[in-house]
Design a protein around this motif. Structure first.
Motif, PDB file in Angstrom:
ATOM      1  N   PHE A 166       0.838  -1.195   0.000  1.00  0.00           N
ATOM      2  CA  PHE A 166       0.000   0.000   0.000  1.00  0.00           C
ATOM      3  C   PHE A 166       0.876   1.249   0.000  1.00  0.00           C
ATOM      4  N   GLY A 167       1.870   1.251   0.903  1.00  0.00           N
ATOM      5  CA  GLY A 167       2.751   2.405   0.981  1.00  0.00           C
ATOM      6  C   GLY A 167       3.489   2.647  -0.319  1.00  0.00           C
ATOM      7  N   MET A 168       3.858   1.549  -0.991  1.00  0.00           N
ATOM      8  CA  MET A 168       4.618   1.689  -2.231  1.00  0.00           C
ATOM      9  C   MET A 168       3.762   2.242  -3.371  1.00  0.00           C
ATOM     10  N   MET A 169       2.448   2.207  -3.202  1.00  0.00           N
ATOM     11  CA  MET A 169       1.581   2.738  -4.252  1.00  0.00           C
ATOM     12  C   MET A 169       1.258   4.217  -4.036  1.00  0.00           C
TER      13      MET A 169
ATOM     14  N   MET B 242      -6.432   1.198  -2.006  1.00  0.00           N
ATOM     15  CA  MET B 242      -6.042   2.230  -2.964  1.00  0.00           C
ATOM     16  C   MET B 242      -7.241   2.707  -3.775  1.00  0.00           C
ATOM     17  N   ALA B 243      -8.050   1.761  -4.250  1.00  0.00           N
ATOM     18  CA  ALA B 243      -9.162   2.124  -5.126  1.00  0.00           C
ATOM     19  C   ALA B 243     -10.140   3.027  -4.394  1.00  0.00           C
ATOM     20  N   ILE B 244     -10.433   2.697  -3.144  1.00  0.00           N
ATOM     21  CA  ILE B 244     -11.385   3.506  -2.383  1.00  0.00           C
ATOM     22  C   ILE B 244     -10.798   4.885  -2.114  1.00  0.00           C
ATOM     23  N   LEU B 245      -9.516   4.918  -1.790  1.00  0.00           N
ATOM     24  CA  LEU B 245      -8.875   6.202  -1.537  1.00  0.00           C
ATOM     25  C   LEU B 245      -8.846   7.078  -2.788  1.00  0.00           C
TER      26      LEU B 245
ATOM     27  N   GLY C  96       7.070   3.207  -4.518  1.00  0.00           N
ATOM     28  CA  GLY C  96       7.660   1.922  -4.856  1.00  0.00           C
ATOM     29  C   GLY C  96       7.380   1.461  -6.261  1.00  0.00           C
ATOM     30  N   ALA C  97       6.755   2.285  -7.070  1.00  0.00           N
ATOM     31  CA  ALA C  97       6.339   1.786  -8.378  1.00  0.00           C
ATOM     32  C   ALA C  97       7.198   2.303  -9.520  1.00  0.00           C
ATOM     33  N   VAL C  98       8.119   3.251  -9.231  1.00  0.00           N
ATOM     34  CA  VAL C  98       8.847   3.862 -10.333  1.00  0.00           C
ATOM     35  C   VAL C  98      10.004   3.002 -10.849  1.00  0.00           C
ATOM     36  N   PHE C  99      10.632   2.237  -9.960  1.00  0.00           N
ATOM     37  CA  PHE C  99      11.869   1.551 -10.321  1.00  0.00           C
ATOM     38  C   PHE C  99      11.554   0.212 -10.975  1.00  0.00           C
ATOM     39  N   SER C 100      11.293   0.271 -12.284  1.00  0.00           N
ATOM     40  CA  SER C 100      10.879  -0.936 -12.990  1.00  0.00           C
ATOM     41  C   SER C 100      11.914  -2.050 -12.876  1.00  0.00           C
TER      42      SER C 100
ATOM     43  N   LEU D 121       4.766  -3.003 -10.862  1.00  0.00           N
ATOM     44  CA  LEU D 121       4.329  -3.419  -9.521  1.00  0.00           C
ATOM     45  C   LEU D 121       3.135  -4.361  -9.669  1.00  0.00           C
ATOM     46  N   GLY D 122       2.256  -4.004 -10.594  1.00  0.00           N
ATOM     47  CA  GLY D 122       1.078  -4.829 -10.830  1.00  0.00           C
ATOM     48  C   GLY D 122       1.448  -6.186 -11.375  1.00  0.00           C
ATOM     49  N   ALA D 123       2.368  -6.202 -12.317  1.00  0.00           N
ATOM     50  CA  ALA D 123       2.685  -7.443 -13.017  1.00  0.00           C
ATOM     51  C   ALA D 123       3.299  -8.477 -12.086  1.00  0.00           C
ATOM     52  N   PHE D 124       4.085  -8.023 -11.107  1.00  0.00           N
ATOM     53  CA  PHE D 124       4.789  -9.009 -10.288  1.00  0.00           C
ATOM     54  C   PHE D 124       4.281  -9.111  -8.857  1.00  0.00           C
TER      55      PHE D 124
END
Lengths: 202, 320, 190, 194, 423
Positions: B86-89, B129-132, B187-191, B248-251
């Protein structure tokens, strides 16, 4: 007599309060409770239909042939619904606009037909009146409380009949808009239902 | 005869030693490269968000367990993992109350009301995340979030820029996106880091390759088709792959086991569907990045997909 | 193209259950088992399309012609109720196989506000006949889709250790809310 | 036989009583409803469009018959002395029903003054933006009447609200209908205003 | 204990059966203790008069029947006196048994045997059913069973045990003799020999079709042998015998040859015993010997909370007591230290799918367990393939949540049988 009358009236306020105990009439409950005002409006409109259709059906209960009773109930209910529709249009037009399609849809609200079939057709008019009034007020209270939860969390304010909000915390509160959107309606009702289950039946 | 009290249990008497704790620990380890990169790039606030998110998630689970008088379950690290994901998103500058409320929503609505780990058909972190995002969209605008930062790269959220200005931009070289030189969630930028972590998980057997591969394939195919039709407004597949929450989603998000199917063919359909939906939402929908809602949407389809399965041994045979 | 957009919009974006809150009672009531959900969906598709056509005709050729639009609520509910009765009798006599599958759901449809709601929406939008037909069909498909997806998830949820006060309807509503949330994915696509 | 008879009698009596009652209520509320519609739906839109007129468009309203329908025309005197009219058209094909659009047209310049959404029942958050957020409808401001008021996607000049094409299209339909209506009725309106 | 390997892309652990040493030693013979215990599969029925009672003197080789017309019996391995007859629990699902305790005496009974040994099924069922290796002749003589093939298993079905491999190869000559007798008893000519490939050269005789057995668990389980070697799918909920295929351990065949050779029953059961350190002992003990006696002879210390597993790590059962006797079908004993026992948990299924990947019967275990946990046994059987389960135990072995999957499945089958009987 008076005691049983009181019983029929109060059961709608707690023991059989719709839609929490009597899980019926969910559509308007979810759709119009974006605000307290809408909830009360919808609740009162439904109460009106409930009371008069209950009364009339109970009066006519010995005249109506069993085979066509549902059709007769529907005619009676639909008549009162249309009256409400017209009267609301004439006197509370902004509210009518907000409730929209859900006013004519009172006619298919399971609570109304359910009370007609289960109670009014078997009891005398006074009892039927008490039952309709109780269930109707219970429904109104439920809608108002659900509306209050959703409006407070979703908007941070409560406003009734225009004017300035009677409750306002929007200066420090970021409105949790999820609550006033469709998904929030389901979730809020579900959680309130759980709360009611937790409190218990009596 | 004096009987000793022996341990009596049921077959099998061996176990390969795996546990929820180990599984979740491995997920957390695999997330670390990307998380550490995020902290280095976005500084102390990013660390604050991650730490608050993990600790709040665990605390909420503890409190809910205590209130509902159920056994304490934070030992399996699931709450910690939800908190970390959650924090990484989140953007690094997320206000503290949003993290507190968000982790509560994730843990309470996404997990505990269904009965705890495994019982929820939705991914808790995604649900939070979706609700937020539905409620407080303004805090997830990466363009305004990092306004006080001084980056040596384009300080625009790539997906938003492409959505509203068209794909004919050279502001975002692929190498920069791949190496995390972009603004976005902590946490999502570093592919690259996410890919390394993901491959680690797949090799260790904690994440299923079917899900990741089909998800990426869904994105690449759909994005490629859109790009083919109109390269001016629709970005190419590689851009989509390395921007936003995609990796982040893929893995880590689509591979969440409780909410995904378990049979191979359903897994492939599931991933493809999610990839397809994401590009659809990015290209013609009203969201800049559809990853979160798209994966949540396929979560809903997952139980139906699991009905596609092989016939069991000797099932429905005539008694010949 | 316009029809396509109408269909996508009515099925996904303005889903009759998840966005318009119509037909919640059967949605909650028939989603505990996948078989009943499928049966109800089929019955709704059947009745909603027929009711859409008939109420459109009644409205256009009767109510509007006689200038008694205020009788709309009354006449529509009577039309739907007798349609359901008639369909039930017809199926029982002519297609017993289908009746066995749909029979128990038909009486429930009279009080399914999705059917009545869809008819009222058609009239409100002043659709012409084909469009009304198309829109009824799309709404019905949207109803079926939401119901079947929900039934799949709900079966799974009900097998889990849901805390006591939340069991059944309560957790069902929360789950429905989350499904409504996921359907916001389709926003903006048409 | 007796049962059958009583069924028919009861149903017929009920239905006719109901019909009669409703007709009575309807006629009793008809005028009042019209007033309410004017007050709550049209007045705000007109006031917003004709914010600086020198007359009272609501009071000076008049009806025009066109074919089978009647439309209400609200005349306004613009500050520069030119005459404008506002009237409402319905855009078909929104999700939740018709979308009412109040269109104001400057009769001297033959160009739009502006347009406002009056009624709608669209999905909250998206379609309702058309009413509350004026950026979409302000695209109609000062457009000449020969402009194609369709959406850009339909080869027109209006950009759709992102994510609400259907709603936007319904609104443009209303605007286009207003164009045609105006062109048809202009001479009549002129006559009436004089 | 085999741990999860570090890299596991395929998610399938390779569990291979233990190999027999190239030059196996003869088993260590256990002394016959003073007190022996025999188990009868049915519990004591207080309403009926038992044929045997406390204080009865029994001869070696005497058939012990609890009630008249019983099909199940025990054969006394020694001469002595019955000390007690009581009820005994093996585990929860298999229910109650009758336990007969016999005190050995010193009478010489070398020559007690059968007067007449006809080579037919009814004699075998009535007298030879309790031979070491548990041939299971009684199941065959039941009505309505049409046999058409025999499978002699030199391969062990569970991990760790090498008993069948040892007996089958070390006594190949007796095995061959036994096969001939068996053919005559069952009147069957189609005989298969299931044997691991590396042992093929040690067992060579005619008249059988050799099937090279895979060493991967659970390929040696009857249902999978039928599928892989005989091209026959075992229908869900049926046994191989019902389908005409008779599985018999190599040890039972060897015992059969010995019994006909001696004209008398035999009692020496070969067992593979794995102690707490994982070391393997091959022993030979007389049927009825309490395990405690074996442990003390081998110097194995059993402490509180330890676990004694009879019949293999994947499919066996854990006994309540170290006085559990050696039984004809006991191929292996596994002693686990309490520190090595991985506890099960009551966590929910997290749908990771490892059970589904590993299940040799293609059962959707992740869904099945949800129905079993909520006691919906009929749905579990109708829609989620409960009866297809071959009880290999692999799902529970790999379960990340450590759910007692096999236990739920076994209980489910048990409850289902009860439901079907009631219906």
């Amino acid at each position: 007599m008076a005691q049983s009358l009181a019983k029929e009236f109060t059961k709608g306020l707690w023991a059989e309060i719709p839609p929490f105990r009597l899980v019926l009439g969910l559509c308007p409950t979810l759709a119009v409770t974006k605000s307290v005002e809408n909830g009360i409006g919808m609740g009162l409109a439904t109460t009106f239909v409930l009371v008069f259709s209950n009364l009339l059906i109970s009066l006519l209960r010995n005249v109506i042939p069993t085979k066509v009773r549902i059709a007769c109930y529907i005619v009676i209910i639909a008549t009162f619904v249309t009256i409400v529709e017209l009267v609301m249009q004439a006197y509370t037009y902004p509210l009518f606009l907000k409730l929209g399609i859900f006013i004519p849809l009172i006619v298919v609200n399971c609570i109304v037909l359910g009370r007609a079939e289960a109670f009014a057709s078997k009891n005398n008019p006074v009892m039927a009146l008490a039952d309709g009034l109780g269930i109707g007020i219970g429904f109104t209270l439920s809608l108002a409380s659900l509306g209050a939860v959703r409006e407070i969390l979703g908007a941070g304010t409560i406003t009734i009949w225009g004017g300035s909000p009677i409750f306002d915390m929007s200066n420090w509160f970021h409105p949790f808009t999820f609550m006033v959107e469709a998904p929030g309606a389901f979730a809020a009702l579900g959680l309130m239902l759980a709360g009611m289950n937790l409190i218990g039946k009596k | 005869m004096n009987n000793k009290k022996l341990t009596v249990s049921h077959a099998p008497f061996w176990h390969d030693g795996d546990s929820l704790f180990k599984k979740n620990l491995n997920f957390i380890i695999a997330l670390l490269p990307a998380a550490i990169f995020g902290v280095l790039q976005f500084g102390a606030p990013a660390l604050g968000v991650l730490a608050l998110s993990v600790s709040c998630a665990m605390l909420w689970e503890l409190i809910i367990n205590a209130v509902s008088k159920r056994p304490f379950t934070i030992g399996d690290l699931d709450a910690a993992l939800i908190g970390l994901l959650f924090g990484m998103m989140l953007p690094a500058v997320t206000p503290w109350w949003l993290v507190v409320v968000g982790t509560f929503v994730a843990i309470f609505m996404g997990k505990m009301i269904f009965g705890g780990i495994g019982a929820s058909p939705f991914n808790p972190a995604l649900l939070g995340m979706a609700i937020l995002m539905l409620s407080w969209n303004m805090f997830f605008d990466f363009d305004t979030a990092y306004v006080n930062y001084d980056f040596d790269f384009t300080a625009l959220a790539p997906l938003v820029a492409v959505k509203f200005q068209g794909a004919a931009t050279d502001l975002f070289p692929l190498s920069a996106l791949f190496m995390g030189r972009e603004v976005g969630a902590v946490g999502a930028v570093f592919s690259l880091g996410l890919i390394i972590g993901g491959i680690y998980l797949i090799l260790r057997g904690y994440a299923r390759w079917e899900l990741s591969v089909s998800f990426i394939a869904g994105i690449v195919i759909t994005a490629f088709l859109f790009h083919l039709v109109n390269p001016e407004s629709y970005a190419g597949p590689w851009f989509h792959l390395f921007s936003g929450y995609t990796m982040l989603g893929a893995f880590f998000l689509i591979t969440d086991s409780s909410s995904s199917p378990v049979q191979r063919i359903p897994m492939l359909i599931y991933g493809l569907l999610a990839g397809f939906m994401i590009i659809l939402m990015r290209n013609i929908g009203s969201y800049a990045d559809g990853t979160i809602l798209a994966i949540l949407l396929v979560n809903v389809v997952s139980p139906l997909l699991d009905n596609i399965r092989p016939t069991a041994l000797g099932k429905d045979m005539s008694n010949a | 193209m316009e029809f396509f957009e109408l269909a996508i919009g009515s099925i996904f974006i303005n889903n009759i259950i998840l966005a318009q809150f119509l037909g919640i009672c059967p949605f909650i009531g028939t989603s505990k088992k996948m078989e009943t959900a499928v049966g109800m969906s089929m019955a709704v598709v059947f009745v909603m399309v027929m009711a859409g056509m008939i109420t459109w005709s009644v409205d256009t050729f009767l109510l509007k012609a006689l200038n008694v639009e205020y009788l709309r609520t009354l006449s529509f509910i009577l039309v739907i109720a007798s349609l359901v009765q008639f369909v039930e009798m017809f199926l029982k006599k002519s297609i017993p196989g289908l009746y066995a599958g749909l029979g128990i759901f038909l009486p429930l449809i009279t009080t399914n506000c999705a059917v009545m709601g869809a008819c009222l929406l058609n009239i409100g939008n002043e659709y012409h006949f084909t469009k009304a037909l198309m829109s009824s069909f799309s709404y019905a498909i949207g109803f079926g889709l939401a119901l079947i997806l929900f039934a799949g998830v709900r079966e799974r949820v009900n097998l889990g250790p849901v805390p006591k006060p939340l069991q059944d309807t309560s957790i069902g509503l929360v789950t429905a809310g989350i499904i409504a949330l996921t359907f916001t994915s389709f926003r903006g696509m048409v | 036989m007796r049962e059958m008879l009583s069924m028919i009698v009861v149903l017929t009596v009920l239905a006719s009583v109901s019909g009669g009652l409703l007709a009575a209520v309807k006629s009793g509320t008809e005028l009042r409803i019209e007033e309410q519609v004017l007050k709550f739906q049209k007045a705000p839109a007109i006031e917003s469009l004709f914010s600086d007129v020198t007359n009272d468009p609501l009071k000076e309203r008049f009806n025009l018959e066109t074919g089978e329908t009647t439309i209400q025309i609200f005349p306004g005197k613009m500050p520069d002395g030119s005459m404008a009219v506002a009237f409402e058209t319905l855009g078909k094909g929104g999700y939740g029903g018709d979308i009412g659009l109040m269109v104001a047209i400057d009769m001297d310049k033959d160009q739009l003054v502006g347009a406002r959404v009056t009624t709608h029942a669209e999905t909250p958050g998206l379609g309702s933006r058309a009413k509350d957020d004026l950026t979409f409808v302000s695209q109609f401001n000062d457009k000449s009447l020969d402009t194609n008021l369709a959406l850009k996607a339909d080869n027109g000049t209006i950009s759709a609200i992102s994510g609400a094409t259907v709603t936007s299209r319904a609104i443009t339909r209303a605007a286009i209908e207003a164009q045609t209506l105006y062109n048809d009725l202009k001479p009549e309106i002129m006559k009436q205003i004089q | 204990m085999i741990k999860r390997s570090f890299f596991m892309l395929s998610n399938k652990p390779r569990l291979t059966c233990d190999l027999l040493e190239t030059d196996p030693e003869a088993p260590l013979k256990m002394d016959v203790p003073g007190l022996l215990t025999l188990l009868l599969p049915e519990p004591i029925d207080g309403k009926r008069t038992a044929l045997i009672k406390k204080g009865d003197v029994v001869e070696k080789g005497q058939k012990l029947l609890l009630y008249e017309n019983d099909t199940q019996y025990a054969v006394s391995p020694v001469s002595g006196t019955i000390k007690s007859i009581d009820t005994f629990t093996v585990d929860e699902v298999s229910g109650l048994r009758t336990r007969i305790t016999i005190e050995k005496d010193d009478r010489n009974t070398e020559h007690v045997g059968y007067t007449d040994m006809p080579e037919d099924l009814s004699f075998a069922a009535q007298h030879l059913n309790q031979l070491p290796g548990a041939p299971g002749f009684d199941g065959l003589s039941r009505n309505g069973i049409q046999l058409n093939a025999l499978v002699i298993t030199v391969a062990d079905t569970d991990l760790l045990s090498t008993t069948s491999q040892y007996v089958g190869t070390a006594h190949a000559a007796e095995l061959e003799k036994g096969v001939q007798i068996l053919k005559r008893i069952t009147n069957l000519s189609k005989v298969y020999l299931l044997i691991p490939g590396y042992l093929l050269e040690r067992v060579q005789f005619d008249g059988v079709t050799v099937m090279p057995a895979s060493l991967n668990y659970p390929d040696t389980l009857p249902a999978l042998v039928m599928k892989n070697h005989l091209d026959k799918i075992l229908p869900a909920g049926r046994t191989p015998e019902e389908m005409g295929i008779f599985f018999i351990r190599a040890e039972a065949v060897v015992s059969l040859a010995r019994a006909f050779e001696a004209n008398a029953p035999v009692f020496e059961k070969c067992i593979t015993l794995i102690d707490k350190t994982g070391a393997r002992h091959r022993i030979e003990a007389v049927i009825g010997t309490p395990l405690s006696s074996i442990f003390s002879q081998l110097g194995i210390q059993i402490d509180e909370q330890d676990r004694i597993v009879i019949g293999g790590a994947m499919q066996g059962f854990a006994t309540f007591t170290d006085h559990h006797p050696v039984t004809p079908d006991m191929d292996s004993i596994l002693v686990q230290d309490k520190g090595d026992i991985i506890p099960l948990s009551d966590t929910n299924c997290i749908n990771c799918g490892r059970c589904v990947q590993i299940c040799p019967a293609d059962i959707p275990v992740n869904l099945l367990v949800r129905f079993l946990q909520t006691a919906q046994y009929e749905t579990a059987a109708d829609k989620y393939d409960l009866e297809s389960c071959i009880d290999c135990g692999l799902c529970a072995y790999v379960c990340t949540s450590r759910i007692a999957l096999s236990q739920y499945i076994r209980l489910g089958k048990h409850e289902l049988r009860k439901l079907r009987i009631d219906a």
